[in-house]
Design an enzyme around this catalytic site. Structure first.
Site, PDB file in Angstrom:
ATOM      1  N   LEU A 222     -44.467 -52.815 -42.925  1.00 38.72           N
ATOM      2  CA  LEU A 222     -45.118 -52.125 -41.803  1.00 38.72           C
ATOM      3  C   LEU A 222     -44.347 -50.871 -41.399  1.00 38.72           C
ATOM      4  O   LEU A 222     -44.289 -50.533 -40.207  1.00 38.72           O
ATOM      5  CB  LEU A 222     -45.219 -53.092 -40.614  1.00 38.72           C
ATOM      6  N   SER A 224     -41.774 -48.424 -39.993  1.00 32.23           N
ATOM      7  CA  SER A 224     -40.720 -48.590 -38.975  1.00 32.23           C
ATOM      8  C   SER A 224     -40.952 -49.830 -38.107  1.00 32.23           C
ATOM      9  O   SER A 224     -40.091 -50.204 -37.313  1.00 32.23           O
ATOM     10  CB  SER A 224     -40.640 -47.346 -38.100  1.00 32.23           C
ATOM     11  N   ASN A 225     -42.115 -50.476 -38.258  1.00 32.31           N
ATOM     12  CA  ASN A 225     -42.359 -51.713 -37.495  1.00 32.31           C
ATOM     13  C   ASN A 225     -41.847 -52.965 -38.206  1.00 32.31           C
ATOM     14  O   ASN A 225     -42.001 -54.074 -37.686  1.00 32.31           O
ATOM     15  CB  ASN A 225     -43.853 -51.888 -37.194  1.00 32.31           C
ATOM     16  N   ASP A 247     -35.626 -39.355 -44.480  1.00 34.75           N
ATOM     17  CA  ASP A 247     -36.654 -39.273 -45.521  1.00 34.75           C
ATOM     18  C   ASP A 247     -37.083 -40.704 -45.876  1.00 34.75           C
ATOM     19  O   ASP A 247     -36.275 -41.471 -46.400  1.00 34.75           O
ATOM     20  CB  ASP A 247     -36.059 -38.558 -46.752  1.00 34.75           C
ATOM     21  N   THR A 249     -39.391 -41.563 -48.047  1.00 34.57           N
ATOM     22  CA  THR A 249     -39.932 -41.740 -49.400  1.00 34.57           C
ATOM     23  C   THR A 249     -39.083 -42.788 -50.130  1.00 34.57           C
ATOM     24  O   THR A 249     -37.860 -42.670 -50.173  1.00 34.57           O
ATOM     25  CB  THR A 249     -39.865 -40.412 -50.203  1.00 34.57           C
ATOM     26  N   ASP A 253     -39.660 -49.115 -51.905  1.00 34.65           N
ATOM     27  CA  ASP A 253     -38.924 -49.477 -53.128  1.00 34.65           C
ATOM     28  C   ASP A 253     -37.567 -50.077 -52.778  1.00 34.65           C
ATOM     29  O   ASP A 253     -37.131 -51.056 -53.389  1.00 34.65           O
ATOM     30  CB  ASP A 253     -38.732 -48.239 -54.015  1.00 34.65           C
ATOM     31  N   ASN A 277     -34.838 -55.399 -45.195  1.00 34.31           N
ATOM     32  CA  ASN A 277     -34.992 -54.439 -44.089  1.00 34.31           C
ATOM     33  C   ASN A 277     -33.737 -53.570 -43.965  1.00 34.31           C
ATOM     34  O   ASN A 277     -33.831 -52.368 -43.690  1.00 34.31           O
ATOM     35  CB  ASN A 277     -35.188 -55.175 -42.751  1.00 34.31           C
ATOM     36  N   SER A 283     -31.704 -46.682 -46.738  1.00 34.98           N
ATOM     37  CA  SER A 283     -32.294 -45.686 -47.649  1.00 34.98           C
ATOM     38  C   SER A 283     -33.003 -44.560 -46.884  1.00 34.98           C
ATOM     39  O   SER A 283     -33.002 -43.417 -47.338  1.00 34.98           O
ATOM     40  CB  SER A 283     -33.260 -46.349 -48.633  1.00 34.98           C
TER      41      SER A 283
HETATM   42  P1  ATP Z   1     -42.965 -45.613 -49.333  1.00 32.10           P
HETATM   43  O1  ATP Z   1     -44.335 -45.518 -49.948  1.00 32.10           O
HETATM   44  O2  ATP Z   1     -42.618 -44.454 -48.451  1.00 32.10           O
HETATM   45  O3  ATP Z   1     -41.906 -45.989 -50.286  1.00 32.10           O
HETATM   46  P2  ATP Z   1     -44.033 -47.985 -48.183  1.00 32.10           P
HETATM   47  O4  ATP Z   1     -45.259 -47.507 -47.482  1.00 32.10           O
HETATM   48  O5  ATP Z   1     -44.196 -48.708 -49.456  1.00 32.10           O
HETATM   49  O6  ATP Z   1     -42.986 -46.828 -48.319  1.00 32.10           O
HETATM   50  P3  ATP Z   1     -43.120 -48.981 -45.681  1.00 32.10           P
HETATM   51  O7  ATP Z   1     -43.970 -50.071 -45.179  1.00 32.10           O
HETATM   52  O8  ATP Z   1     -43.309 -47.626 -45.079  1.00 32.10           O
HETATM   53  O9  ATP Z   1     -43.224 -48.961 -47.248  1.00 32.10           O
HETATM   54  O10 ATP Z   1     -41.582 -49.351 -45.483  1.00 32.10           O
HETATM   55  C1  ATP Z   1     -40.959 -50.396 -46.216  1.00 32.10           C
HETATM   56  C2  ATP Z   1     -39.832 -50.973 -45.398  1.00 32.10           C
HETATM   57  O11 ATP Z   1     -38.865 -49.944 -45.143  1.00 32.10           O
HETATM   58  C3  ATP Z   1     -40.243 -51.476 -44.009  1.00 32.10           C
HETATM   59  O12 ATP Z   1     -40.707 -52.790 -44.086  1.00 32.10           O
HETATM   60  C4  ATP Z   1     -38.920 -51.339 -43.250  1.00 32.10           C
HETATM   61  O13 ATP Z   1     -38.061 -52.419 -43.575  1.00 32.10           O
HETATM   62  C5  ATP Z   1     -38.305 -50.080 -43.875  1.00 32.10           C
HETATM   63  N1  ATP Z   1     -38.598 -48.861 -43.121  1.00 32.10           N
HETATM   64  C6  ATP Z   1     -39.576 -47.966 -43.339  1.00 32.10           C
HETATM   65  N2  ATP Z   1     -39.536 -46.962 -42.454  1.00 32.10           N
HETATM   66  C7  ATP Z   1     -38.476 -47.207 -41.656  1.00 32.10           C
HETATM   67  C8  ATP Z   1     -37.875 -46.549 -40.528  1.00 32.10           C
HETATM   68  N3  ATP Z   1     -38.381 -45.391 -40.057  1.00 32.10           N
HETATM   69  N4  ATP Z   1     -36.781 -47.109 -39.959  1.00 32.10           N
HETATM   70  C9  ATP Z   1     -36.251 -48.269 -40.444  1.00 32.10           C
HETATM   71  N5  ATP Z   1     -36.761 -48.929 -41.489  1.00 32.10           N
HETATM   72  C10 ATP Z   1     -37.857 -48.429 -42.087  1.00 32.10           C
HETATM   73  O1  RIB Z   2     -42.179 -44.892 -53.952  1.00 28.67           O
HETATM   74  C1  RIB Z   2     -41.654 -43.617 -54.178  1.00 28.67           C
HETATM   75  C2  RIB Z   2     -41.891 -43.195 -55.572  1.00 28.67           C
HETATM   76  O2  RIB Z   2     -43.279 -43.032 -55.761  1.00 28.67           O
HETATM   77  C3  RIB Z   2     -41.258 -41.862 -55.906  1.00 28.67           C
HETATM   78  O3  RIB Z   2     -39.956 -42.017 -56.442  1.00 28.67           O
HETATM   79  C4  RIB Z   2     -42.229 -41.242 -56.863  1.00 28.67           C
HETATM   80  O4  RIB Z   2     -41.731 -41.243 -58.166  1.00 28.67           O
HETATM   81  C5  RIB Z   2     -43.508 -42.060 -56.761  1.00 28.67           C
HETATM   82  O5  RIB Z   2     -43.817 -42.695 -57.891  1.00 28.67           O
END
Ligand code: ATP
Ligand code: RIB
Length: 308
Positions: A222, A224-225, A247, A249, A253, A277, A283
């Site tokens: 979720l 930051s949630n 960042d 991104t 992962d 978490n 990261s």
């Molecule tokens: P991305 O596609 O950017 O890699 P995602 O959409 O797959 O991310 P998110 O749900 O945004 O994944 O985030 C994955 C996990 O990262 C969250 O469950 C949380 O533990 C951590 N996280 C993400 N954003 C934050 C934040 N702003 N502060 C602290 N933890 C975060």
């Molecule tokens: O989840 C982030 C990744 O998605 C980036 O490293 C990029 O390569 C894309 O595949």
């Protein structure tokens, strides 16, 4: 500690930061460029390895200079390169990543190239590796028939399969049957189940739909949630750690790689979610994807500071 496998994409991330993301036909002057290792599979593999797991990375590269970006990182991090496949026909994949330096929002185009051409014979050659592992972690950035074959080999050999359903692609319902776990983010969970995951009740509904499809455990990240965790008996949201974000991104992962490392040490999924978490929170405080993955020492220090 059990052995684990991450099977997925490597691509070279070409990341530019700018004051805002370009709108249609707009060119925006950027402020920063970074080229580095990426791809959902590789990011997760590096996060898992750096968190201390006995992890084998399987991915596919082209026969070109971008492949060295992967191999050099693996060398630097002392990762096992035995299961790196090479394509003579397709180049190493790339991702174009644009990040808004004010909000952290990003837009990504990923071209998996060699990773969209993993042959079934290549997957078959991994059977012994899969057999020795307790868990295999997959994503949707490689050709899906390769994922399907890995899953078959895993189930045949009693290896648990975890699928990070990113980036969202439509796959047959059969693919969800007998999965140990899925780890979608909110967008992917909605795409698969039709439920907008905007509160705990809806997260439970989405988890029930995944379970009907044959998934044992559901984790919905979720941002930051934090993360919603459902093991069939207990369903709760575990809050993220509050940190200063640079960042996001690759946060997903970092979470998935950290989670797998924790499982491989025998932590249960609740303990593993807290550990993951922490990996993800570390990261998001650094730029880039693979380069932002924290070491085990950083994670332990972070957790001990937060617990005191
Ligand atoms: P991305 O596609 O950017 O890699 P995602 O959409 O797959 O991310 P998110 O749900 O945004 O994944 O985030 C994955 C996990 O990262 C969250 O469950 C949380 O533990 C951590 N996280 C993400 N954003 C934050 C934040 N702003 N502060 C602290 N933890 C975060
Ligand atoms: O989840 C982030 C990744 O998605 C980036 O490293 C990029 O390569 C894309 O595949």
């Amino acid at each position: 500690m059990s052995k684990v496998v991450v099977f997925g994409s490597f691509v070279v991330d070409l990341m530019a930061r700018s004051p805002h993301l370009p709108s249609r036909s707009e060119t925006v002057k950027g402020s920063y460029f970074q080229m580095g290792a990426g791809g959902k599979g590789f990011n997760q593999g590096v996060a898992c390895h750096k968190a201390g797991a006995d992890m084998a990375m399987v991915t596919k590269l082209g026969n070109d200079s971008f492949a060295d970006v992967c191999l050099n990182v693996m060398q630097d991090l002392n990762m096992n390169k035995e299961y790196i496949l090479t394509s003579e026909k397709k180049p190493t994949g790339i991702a174009l990543i644009m990040v808004d330096e004010n909000t952290g929002d990003n837009q990504i185009t990923v071209v998996p190239s060699a990773c969209s051409d993993i042959k079934i014979e290549e997957v078959n050659s991994l059977e012994n590796l899969i057999k020795e592992a307790d868990y295999v972690l997959l994503q949707y950035e490689v050709n899906q028939d390769a994922n399907e074959r890995i899953k078959e080999l895993a189930l045949k050999n009693n290896t648990k399969v975890i699928v990070n359903t990113a980036p969202y692609v439509e796959v047959g319902d059969d693919f969800y049957k007998n999965l140990y776990m899925v780890t979608p983010n909110e967008v992917e969970a909605e795409a698969v189940t039709g439920i907008k995951v905007d509160n705990l009740e809806n997260a439970k509904k989405a988890a029930a739909i995944f379970r009907e499809k044959g998934v044992e455990n559901v984790l919905i990240t979720l941002g930051s949630n934090g993360v919603f965790v459902s093991d069939g008996n207990k369903e709760e949201i575990i809050d993220s750690f509050k940190v200063k974000t640079v960042d996001t991104t690759g946060a997903g992962d970092a979470f998935n790689g950290g989670f797998l490392a924790a499982l491989s040490e025998g932590k249960d999924i609740w303990q593993a979610a807290v550990f993951a978490n922490a990996v993800a929170a570390l990261s998001v405080q650094k730029l880039g994807t693979t380069p932002a993955m924290p070491s085990r020492e950083e994670v332990d220090k972070f957790l001990s500071e937060r617990n005191n």
